[in-house]
Motif scaffolding. Structure first.
Motif, PDB file in Angstrom:
ATOM      1  N   PHE A  86      -6.029   6.587   8.723  1.00 33.79           N
ATOM      2  CA  PHE A  86      -6.604   7.730   9.413  1.00 33.79           C
ATOM      3  C   PHE A  86      -7.913   8.146   8.755  1.00 33.79           C
ATOM      4  CE2 PHE A  86      -6.916  11.433  11.938  1.00 33.79           C
ATOM      5  CZ  PHE A  86      -7.282  12.492  11.125  1.00 33.79           C
ATOM      6  N   SER A  87      -7.886   8.233   7.451  1.00 34.34           N
ATOM      7  CA  SER A  87      -9.103   8.595   6.723  1.00 34.34           C
ATOM      8  C   SER A  87      -9.012   8.085   5.299  1.00 34.34           C
ATOM      9  CB  SER A  87      -9.315  10.115   6.716  1.00 34.34           C
ATOM     10  OG  SER A  87      -8.283  10.758   5.997  1.00 34.34           O
ATOM     11  N   ILE A  88     -10.175   7.838   4.705  1.00 38.14           N
ATOM     12  CA  ILE A  88     -10.264   7.457   3.295  1.00 38.14           C
ATOM     13  C   ILE A  88     -11.093   8.498   2.580  1.00 38.14           C
ATOM     14  CG2 ILE A  88     -11.017   5.740   1.630  1.00 38.14           C
ATOM     15  CD1 ILE A  88     -10.590   3.595   3.715  1.00 38.14           C
ATOM     16  N   ASN A  89     -10.574   9.014   1.499  1.00 36.35           N
ATOM     17  CA  ASN A  89     -11.312   9.995   0.692  1.00 36.35           C
ATOM     18  C   ASN A  89     -12.166   9.264  -0.334  1.00 36.35           C
ATOM     19  OD1 ASN A  89     -10.015  12.087   2.135  1.00 36.35           O
ATOM     20  ND2 ASN A  89      -8.236  11.900   0.803  1.00 36.35           N
ATOM     21  N   ASP A  90     -11.680   9.159  -1.546  1.00 35.78           N
ATOM     22  CA  ASP A  90     -12.431   8.489  -2.600  1.00 35.78           C
ATOM     23  C   ASP A  90     -12.177   6.982  -2.589  1.00 35.78           C
ATOM     24  OD1 ASP A  90     -12.067  11.093  -5.163  1.00 35.78           O
ATOM     25  OD2 ASP A  90     -13.190  11.005  -3.278  1.00 35.78           O
ATOM     26  N   MET A  91     -13.219   6.232  -2.889  1.00 35.66           N
ATOM     27  CA  MET A  91     -13.101   4.797  -3.134  1.00 35.66           C
ATOM     28  C   MET A  91     -13.740   4.520  -4.489  1.00 35.66           C
ATOM     29  SD  MET A  91     -13.924   3.145   0.610  1.00 35.66           S
ATOM     30  CE  MET A  91     -12.912   1.676   0.378  1.00 35.66           C
ATOM     31  N   GLY A  92     -13.190   3.555  -5.193  1.00 31.65           N
ATOM     32  CA  GLY A  92     -13.723   3.303  -6.524  1.00 31.65           C
ATOM     33  C   GLY A  92     -13.548   1.871  -6.965  1.00 31.65           C
ATOM     34  N   TRP A  93     -14.305   1.543  -7.980  1.00 28.78           N
ATOM     35  CA  TRP A  93     -14.197   0.250  -8.648  1.00 28.78           C
ATOM     36  C   TRP A  93     -13.747   0.481 -10.086  1.00 28.78           C
ATOM     37  CZ3 TRP A  93     -14.486  -4.356  -6.297  1.00 28.78           C
ATOM     38  CH2 TRP A  93     -15.097  -4.420  -5.044  1.00 28.78           C
ATOM     39  N   TYR A  94     -12.766  -0.310 -10.484  1.00 29.36           N
ATOM     40  CA  TYR A  94     -12.262  -0.305 -11.843  1.00 29.36           C
ATOM     41  C   TYR A  94     -12.401  -1.724 -12.377  1.00 29.36           C
ATOM     42  CZ  TYR A  94     -10.108   4.241 -10.875  1.00 29.36           C
ATOM     43  OH  TYR A  94      -9.882   5.553 -10.559  1.00 29.36           O
ATOM     44  N   ARG A  95     -12.323  -1.867 -13.682  1.00 25.23           N
ATOM     45  CA  ARG A  95     -12.342  -3.204 -14.260  1.00 25.23           C
ATOM     46  C   ARG A  95     -11.409  -3.260 -15.458  1.00 25.23           C
ATOM     47  NH1 ARG A  95     -18.548  -3.337 -16.673  1.00 25.23           N
ATOM     48  NH2 ARG A  95     -18.211  -1.891 -18.438  1.00 25.23           N
ATOM     49  N   SER A 132      -5.341   8.898   3.969  1.00 25.80           N
ATOM     50  CA  SER A 132      -4.180   9.245   4.780  1.00 25.80           C
ATOM     51  C   SER A 132      -3.906   8.143   5.795  1.00 25.80           C
ATOM     52  CB  SER A 132      -4.413  10.561   5.524  1.00 25.80           C
ATOM     53  OG  SER A 132      -4.664  11.619   4.622  1.00 25.80           O
ATOM     54  N   TYR A 133      -2.629   7.899   6.012  1.00 29.54           N
ATOM     55  CA  TYR A 133      -2.227   6.946   7.040  1.00 29.54           C
ATOM     56  C   TYR A 133      -2.428   7.534   8.425  1.00 29.54           C
ATOM     57  CZ  TYR A 133       0.292   4.103   3.580  1.00 29.54           C
ATOM     58  OH  TYR A 133       0.620   3.315   2.527  1.00 29.54           O
ATOM     59  N   TRP A 134      -2.591   6.647   9.398  1.00 25.77           N
ATOM     60  CA  TRP A 134      -2.590   7.048  10.793  1.00 25.77           C
ATOM     61  C   TRP A 134      -1.142   7.129  11.242  1.00 25.77           C
ATOM     62  CZ3 TRP A 134      -6.888   8.140  13.820  1.00 25.77           C
ATOM     63  CH2 TRP A 134      -6.604   8.412  15.165  1.00 25.77           C
ATOM     64  N   ASP A 135      -0.509   8.243  10.966  1.00 25.77           N
ATOM     65  CA  ASP A 135       0.841   8.490  11.439  1.00 25.77           C
ATOM     66  C   ASP A 135       1.011   9.985  11.672  1.00 25.77           C
ATOM     67  OD1 ASP A 135       2.487   8.091   8.178  1.00 25.77           O
ATOM     68  OD2 ASP A 135       1.460   9.809   9.052  1.00 25.77           O
ATOM     69  N   PRO A 136       2.089  10.415  12.340  1.00 26.85           N
ATOM     70  CA  PRO A 136       2.212  11.832  12.703  1.00 26.85           C
ATOM     71  C   PRO A 136       2.183  12.771  11.504  1.00 26.85           C
ATOM     72  CG  PRO A 136       3.752  10.523  13.975  1.00 26.85           C
ATOM     73  CD  PRO A 136       3.166   9.605  12.938  1.00 26.85           C
ATOM     74  N   ASN A 137       2.638  12.289  10.347  1.00 25.75           N
ATOM     75  CA  ASN A 137       2.697  13.145   9.162  1.00 25.75           C
ATOM     76  C   ASN A 137       1.461  13.035   8.274  1.00 25.75           C
ATOM     77  OD1 ASN A 137       5.319  14.100   9.799  1.00 25.75           O
ATOM     78  ND2 ASN A 137       6.192  12.202   8.973  1.00 25.75           N
TER      79      ASN A 137
END
Length: 122
Positions: free
Chosen positions: A29-38, A100-105
């Motif tokens: 449904f939506s993505i908030n933060d994205m990051g790269w780790y190593r 968040s997932y694309w689901d009712p909750n």
């Protein structure tokens, strides 16, 4: 489930450049933060860079001025442009995303990719 697939890891000489990409797929449904780790051999996983949904960025001191994180929200993809690479940048690079997932909750997720190896060596 949300899958993250990283691409772009390679062997590169010191001073060279690489561009990593990470695409998220699934019932998103939506993505908030994205990051790269190593994670380098024998060391703990560390944050390299992160970016919020509106483009605010954060970098580890060791990569400031050399690495640039960016994202394409329409493609659910995050990039890491790495310039002036050093041997100490050698590691497996992992992508992370939360949202968040694309689901009712609208359940939350936090997912990791499988990693892509970057080796900086002559």
């Amino acid at each position: 489930q949300v899958q993250l697939v990283e691409r772009g890891g390679d062997l590169v000489q010191p001073g060279g450049s690489l561009r990593l990409s990470c695409a998220a797929s699934g019932r998103i449904f939506s993505i908030n933060d994205m990051g790269w780790y190593r994670q380098a051999p024998g060391k703990e996983r560390e944050l390299v860079a992160s970016i919020t949904s509106v483009g605010s960025t954060n970098y580890a001191d060791s990569v400031k001025g050399r690495f640039t994180i960016s994202r394409d929200n329409a493609k659910n993809t995050v990039y890491l442009q790495m310039n002036s690479l050093k041997p100490e940048d050698t590691a497996v690079y992992y992508c992370n995303a939360d949202g968040s997932y694309w689901d009712p909750n609208r359940r939350k997720f936090n997912s990791w990719g499988q990693g892509t190896r970057v080796t900086v060596s002559t």
